[in-house]
Design a protein around this motif. Structure first.
Motif, PDB file in Angstrom:
ATOM      1  N   ASN A 281     -38.386 -21.151 -25.738  1.00  0.00           N
ATOM      2  CA  ASN A 281     -38.125 -21.330 -27.168  1.00  0.00           C
ATOM      3  C   ASN A 281     -38.539 -20.108 -27.977  1.00  0.00           C
ATOM      4  OD1 ASN A 281     -40.880 -21.491 -27.600  1.00  0.00           O
ATOM      5  ND2 ASN A 281     -40.773 -23.407 -28.732  1.00  0.00           N
ATOM      6  N   CYS A 282     -38.113 -20.119 -29.243  1.00  0.00           N
ATOM      7  CA  CYS A 282     -38.437 -19.044 -30.164  1.00  0.00           C
ATOM      8  C   CYS A 282     -39.752 -19.398 -30.844  1.00  0.00           C
ATOM      9  CB  CYS A 282     -37.320 -18.908 -31.200  1.00  0.00           C
ATOM     10  SG  CYS A 282     -37.805 -17.893 -32.606  1.00  0.00           S
TER      11      CYS A 282
ATOM     12  N   GLN B 159     -32.802 -11.931 -28.034  1.00  0.00           N
ATOM     13  CA  GLN B 159     -33.479 -12.376 -29.252  1.00  0.00           C
ATOM     14  C   GLN B 159     -32.987 -13.763 -29.633  1.00  0.00           C
ATOM     15  OE1 GLN B 159     -30.835  -9.070 -31.288  1.00  0.00           O
ATOM     16  NE2 GLN B 159     -32.228  -9.981 -32.761  1.00  0.00           N
ATOM     17  N   CYS B 160     -33.702 -14.393 -30.547  1.00  0.00           N
ATOM     18  CA  CYS B 160     -33.356 -15.754 -30.943  1.00  0.00           C
ATOM     19  C   CYS B 160     -32.007 -15.752 -31.668  1.00  0.00           C
ATOM     20  CB  CYS B 160     -34.446 -16.311 -31.869  1.00  0.00           C
ATOM     21  SG  CYS B 160     -33.988 -17.881 -32.618  1.00  0.00           S
TER      22      CYS B 160
ATOM     23  N   ILE C 271     -39.358 -14.660 -27.889  1.00  0.00           N
ATOM     24  CA  ILE C 271     -38.882 -15.817 -27.126  1.00  0.00           C
ATOM     25  C   ILE C 271     -39.793 -15.990 -25.926  1.00  0.00           C
ATOM     26  CG2 ILE C 271     -36.984 -16.651 -25.692  1.00  0.00           C
ATOM     27  CD1 ILE C 271     -35.095 -15.502 -27.623  1.00  0.00           C
TER      28      ILE C 271
END
Ligand code: ADP
Ligand code: ZN
Ligand code: ZN
Length: 736
Positions: A443-444, A483-484, A492
């Motif tokens: 997850n971010c 990247q997110c 991340i």
């Protein structure tokens, strides 16, 4: 000459047989039940199995097609196998043609002519002075080659398939061959004549009185159906009971069928059968190619194989002279096929034993609640083995309260300490984590975006080594985003821990020790698993990390500490079988500890150590737990006290499956109740929306009749073509 009509089973998803005419030129010699015939179906030509050789013609004669040909080979089915497969189709309400299709080796489903080369076996050459020298050298320099020689020498011919399954390589075999210690010969196929020198007495053990009583109970009932449940902890000597019960059967020139969850995983069990009996053994498992499978089938049917050892579908092997069936680890969920023809290998084995009027033996350290209830109610003979055989002592299970601990990389302080101590004593440690991959999610860290599979609405598992995100539900893959995609942050990070990560953390924590990971990812390559298991036995590794693959029947004499890193998932499942499965798994894993003379310890980490299920299991053991759970099931009117079928439906549109199932519930069915429809635990999978409907009845008969009524409603249903549905009788996994 009157016209001849036959009924055949054809591999199509229809619950019916098809009528064909036999043209006069093809009618000699007369067609028999079980014969394979080529028939036109639509625009194709397919293989059909003759189910009725003298069928009436209930259709307009001009519309009936003629068979296109007869196969005229060795591979016809026996009458007994045909009836058995029909019973299976009937029990599961499954299209009969598909049952035949799935039960037969692939090559028998093809129209081409089949040629099998004659069966070959390896034999030891008669000893010479040279060979004695060479063997002495091997014994010290090449232990594996020496062991291979020993097994070949102890047998009267052993096939490459058997040797391979036992974990030996072609290179080892070739090495012995080039030294002229062994040679390959055509197997002399003799039918049903193995009684003469069946037994290698050497390693036969003196039975304990508990064991002896079971063996004689089985042997006293060889000429009629009876079902025996052997309930005994891991290491209590069940396998020894199987072996000694088989002796009498083999001595009577009858065959034995042994079903195990996964042979490739437990070569040790196989090698005990190989060493005990000097009779032809045929194997059936997923590591065989199509020709090898067919060879097993043929040797069983013709009676040249005395013992067939195989995984669940071995129950469909045509054993001409079957005298005994053994199901090891009868609780194991891999005995149930979970797609298309959803049969349970154990239940069909019982059906077969009943059909043939022979005994069947079920064995487990953690019997399924179904079998346990049948044993308690007196339907099966119930045999308990209370103590571990030999010297080993039962492992103690202790809980570790994760709320009270410093936790690093999923390992509590207590566990880390115990691992250190065990390694220092030169013993091995097994760490069990039922989650493969590096992390179950990424997850971010800024916006908490979670990488999810669009087709399943579930998080992707991170596989670090491959640098991929993989959905464990539908198999789809994607690259790790740099990247997110939501907020653009590059922060991340992985969330949670899988076996791959645990392995790399342990490398940092215990740099002195060698670590081996055993899960589906690390054993994908053929032969890899056998290799890793051998390395463990050879003590090349001190720390073992694995998924439930490691819980099954392996024998690791030097593992004295087993830790279960995370049991909590199973404590809070909506599936009423989750706790049964959790308990079985825990006890099975615990069974890996201290199997030899050293005492074992089992540590279980949990955030909910006060949970009554865990407390009961740990303090009172599996049987107390099982009795408790059974009485709860009785009150709740759940299986094994009632009988269930699960109708699953899925579609591309979210509302269709529910509407389809709901429409069916509008017509009440006699003596049956509906539960649902409800969304499946995974409501969306691979882009499909899924719903369940459970049909439940107080008796098997009522369920059977209920299903017939239900199925009668479906064919002309307005949902035809819009949804897919499937039926699961006696479902064991409601999570699907
Ligand atoms: P299980 O199948 O229940 O796990 P096994 O049959 O593999 O048990 O037995 C466990 C161990 O105990 C094996 O090493 C086996 O050789 C040994 N054993 C079994 N029965 C006896 C016996 N009657 N006397 C001595 N050792 C035994
Ligand atoms: Zn973000
Ligand atoms: Zn998916």
């Amino acid at each position: 000459m009157p016209e001849q009509y036959i009924q055949v089973a054809i591999p199509v998803p229809m619950r019916q047989l098809f009528t064909y005419q036999v043209p006069e030129p093809l009618s000699h010699p007369s067609i028999k039940v079980g014969e394979r015939v080529a028939v036109p179906f639509g625009s194709r030509k397919v293989i059909g199995i003759v189910i009725d050789a003298q069928a009436p013609c209930n259709f307009e004669r001009s519309k009936i097609k003629s068979i296109a040909g007869r196969l005229n080979d060795n591979f016809n089915l026996s009458q007994s196998l045909v009836s058995f497969l029909q019973l299976c189709a009937h029990y599961y309400h499954h299209p009969v043609g598909d049952v035949f299709q799935q039960a037969l080796p692939i090559l028998l489903r093809k129209i081409e002519n089949i040629t099998l080369s004659p069966p070959m076996v390896w034999q030891a050459q008669s000893p010479t002075e040279d060979s004695a020298d060479m063997l002495a050298k091997l014994a010290t320099k090449a232990a594996k080659q020496y062991a291979l020689y020993q097994i070949i020498n102890s047998r009267n011919g052993i096939s490459w398939v058997e040797l391979r399954t036992l974990g030996y390589s072609k290179a080892q075999l070739n090495a012995l061959h080039s030294k002229a210690l062994i040679s390959e010969e055509e197997q002399i196929v003799s039918q049903f004549t193995w009684q003469e020198h069946t037994l290698n007495e050497a390693d036969k053990l003196v039975l304990s009185s508990e064991q002896a009583i079971i063996v004689s109970a089985i042997n006293n009932a060889l000429s009629s159906f009876s079902c025996h449940l052997i309930d005994g902890v891991t290491g209590s000597g069940k396998t020894e009971v199987y072996l000694q019960a088989m002796e009498e059967v083999l001595a009577n020139n009858k065959q034995v069928l042994v079903i195990v969850p996964e042979i490739g995983l437990t070569p040790q069990t196989l090698s005990r059968f190989e060493q005990r009996f000097n009779v032809p053994i045929a194997l059936h498992h997923s590591g065989l190619n199509d020709k090898e499978r067919l060879a097993t089938w043929l040797s069983a049917q013709q009676g040249s194989a005395a013992i067939v050892i195989g995984t669940r579908s071995a129950i469909f092997t045509p054993l001409h002279h079957l005298g005994l069936i053994i199901i090891d680890e009868e609780h194991d969920s891999s005995l149930k096929q979970q797609d298309s023809f959803r049969y349970h290998g154990r239940d069909m084995a019982i059906l077969r034993a009943r059909q043939l009027n022979i005994p069947i033996v079920l064995g487990s350290a953690t019997p399924s609640f179904e079998s346990l209830q049948n044993a308690l109610s007196g339907k099966y003979s119930y045999h308990q083995l209370h103590n571990r055989a030999g010297k080993s002592i039962k492992a103690k299970i202790a809980l570790i309260d994760m709320n009270q601990q410093q936790v690093e990389f999923g390992l509590s302080g207590t566990l880390k300490h115990e691992i250190k101590q065990t390694l220092a004593r030169g013993e091995q440690v097994l760490l069990f984590l039922n989650r493969r991959g590096y992390a179950p999610a990424i997850n971010c860290q800024e916006c908490h975006w979670l990488a999810q599979c669009q087709r399943c609405d579930k998080s992707y598992t991170l596989h670090q080594k491959q640098q991929l995100l993989i959905c464990h539900h539908c198999g789809s893959q994607r690259r790790i985003p740099p990247q997110c995609p939501h907020c653009g942050s590059v922060r991340i990070a992985p969330l949670g821990q899988g076996t791959e990560q645990l392995e790399s953390r342990l490398e940092d924590l215990f740099p002195e020790s060698s670590i081996v990971r055993i899960d589906r990812d690390s054993t994908r390559k053929k032969g890899e698993l056998a290799k890793l298991l051998q390395e463990v036995t050879d003590k090349k590794h001190q720390l073992l990390v694995g998924t439930q693959m490691l819980a099954k029947g392996h024998h690791f004499p030097d593992v004295t500490l087993v830790a279960v890193l995370d049991v909590d998932g199973a404590l809070f499942s909506f599936d009423f079988r989750a706790s049964e499965q959790m308990a079985q798994l825990l006890i099975q894993v615990a069974g890996r500890a201290g199997r030899a003379s050293k005492p074992g310890r089992v540590l279980v980490q949990s955030n909910y150590v006060d949970h009554p299920l865990l407390q009961d299991l740990v303090h009172n053991g599996y049987h107390h737990f099982a009795h408790q759970a059974l009485s709860e099931r009785k009150q709740a009117r759940l299986p094994p006290f009632t009988f269930q079928a699960l109708l699953r439906a899925d579609a591309n549109y979210p509302s269709y499956p529910e509407k389809f199932l709901r429409a069916l519930t509008q017509h009440p069915i006699e003596n049956c109740e509906f539960a649902g429809p409800v969304p499946a635990a995974m409501e969306k999978k691979a882009g499909k929306f899924r719903y369940h409907l459970i049909i439940q009845a107080k008796s098997r008969k009522a369920l059977h009749h209920g299903i017939l009524q239900l199925l009668a409603q479906i064919p002309n249903n307005e949902w035809q073509g819009k949804i897919r549905w499937s039926l699961d009788i006696d479902p064991i996994d409601l999570n699907w």
